[in-house]
Design an enzyme around this catalytic site. Sequence first.
Site, PDB file in Angstrom:
ATOM      1  CG  ASN A  70      -2.008   1.158   1.463  1.00 43.87           C
ATOM      2  OD1 ASN A  70      -2.356   1.428   0.223  1.00 43.87           O
ATOM      3  ND2 ASN A  70      -2.048   1.817   2.574  1.00 43.87           N
ATOM      4  CG  HIS A 130      -0.711   6.158   4.727  1.00 40.86           C
ATOM      5  ND1 HIS A 130      -1.986   6.211   4.652  1.00 40.86           N
ATOM      6  CD2 HIS A 130      -0.170   6.947   5.756  1.00 40.86           C
ATOM      7  CE1 HIS A 130      -2.179   7.075   5.785  1.00 40.86           C
ATOM      8  NE2 HIS A 130      -1.171   7.548   6.450  1.00 40.86           N
ATOM      9  CB  SER A 161       5.059   5.215   4.056  1.00 43.30           C
ATOM     10  OG  SER A 161       5.426   6.055   4.943  1.00 43.30           O
ATOM     11  CG  ASP A 213      -2.530   3.158   6.650  1.00 48.38           C
ATOM     12  OD1 ASP A 213      -2.467   2.592   5.316  1.00 48.38           O
ATOM     13  OD2 ASP A 213      -3.476   4.242   6.874  1.00 48.38           O
TER      14      ASP A 213
HETATM   15  C1  GRF Z   1      -2.933   8.870  -2.442  1.00 50.84           C
HETATM   16  O1  GRF Z   1      -2.615  10.081  -1.723  1.00 50.84           O
HETATM   17  C2  GRF Z   1      -2.672   7.675  -1.671  1.00 50.84           C
HETATM   18  O2  GRF Z   1      -1.523   7.765  -0.802  1.00 50.84           O
HETATM   19  C3  GRF Z   1      -3.764   7.569  -0.697  1.00 50.84           C
HETATM   20  O3  GRF Z   1      -5.034   8.027  -1.831  1.00 50.84           O
HETATM   21  C4  GRF Z   1      -4.294   8.950  -2.754  1.00 50.84           C
HETATM   22  C5  GRF Z   1      -4.761   8.222  -3.844  1.00 50.84           C
HETATM   23  O4  GRF Z   1      -4.345   9.035  -5.053  1.00 50.84           O
HETATM   24  N1  GRF Z   1      -3.876   6.440  -0.035  1.00 50.84           N
HETATM   25  P1  GRF Z   1      -4.501   8.310  -6.532  1.00 50.84           P
HETATM   26  O5  GRF Z   1      -5.978   7.654  -6.517  1.00 50.84           O
HETATM   27  O6  GRF Z   1      -3.337   7.283  -6.726  1.00 50.84           O
HETATM   28  O7  GRF Z   1      -4.507   9.579  -7.363  1.00 50.84           O
END
Ligand code: GRF
Length: 202
Positions: free
Chosen positions: A112, A114, A141, A150
């Site tokens: 994932n 984050h 991260s 997370d």
């Molecule tokens: C990103 O900031 C990711 O870290 C978070 O949600 C956002 C998703 O953006 N979990 P995208 O859909 O990849 O543009």
Amino acid sequence: MSEFPLGRPARLAVFASGRGSNLAALLAAFPAGDPVGSVALVLSDKPGAEALERAARAGVEAACVPWTSRSAFERRARALLQARAIDLVCLAGFMRILSPGFTARYRGRILNVHPSLLPSFPGLHAQRQALAAGARESGCSVHFVDAGVDTGPVIAQRRVPVLPGDTEASLSARILAEEHLAYPEAVRQVLAGAARLPEGVA
Ligand code: GRF
């Protein structure tokens, strides 16, 4: 169960709920025919998600599995992952919490991204949390997914400054640019066998 390095190109699945800019970075880094690996499946829980359109434009299979319930979603997702012989699952803006059973099944093979320097600011609105806490620095991260939210072992982080006058939008944009670099890099490390789950981690 896949062990990295595989000795062949890896087959990646990306789970995304919305915009899909991290998906776009992974599609660019792992195109069809790449010797390291390719995105072979994009799965969204949200009908009409931009991520599904991005996949279709890239000529990658896009599947929508609406979240009628967690168990129904996971049953269909698992069937698709198996049928497409997926080696590594990348959650990228996937706004759902998967069950401990699902994450255990893909242990060491589900990642994932984050938008914070974990373990700081897990969960929703990480950028807002960082601003509220007065953090001078934030970032992103990429981590292995475990049963928590997370909480899994971190593979890669990239840092950005928090600047005077930053808003949630300006900080998010600065972090997002780093996510697009960190995620493909972390995937490469995992596929190369250079980043692994420490022994004994659930
Ligand atoms: C990103 O900031 C990711 O870290 C978070 O949600 C956002 C998703 O953006 N979990 P995208 O859909 O990849 O543009």
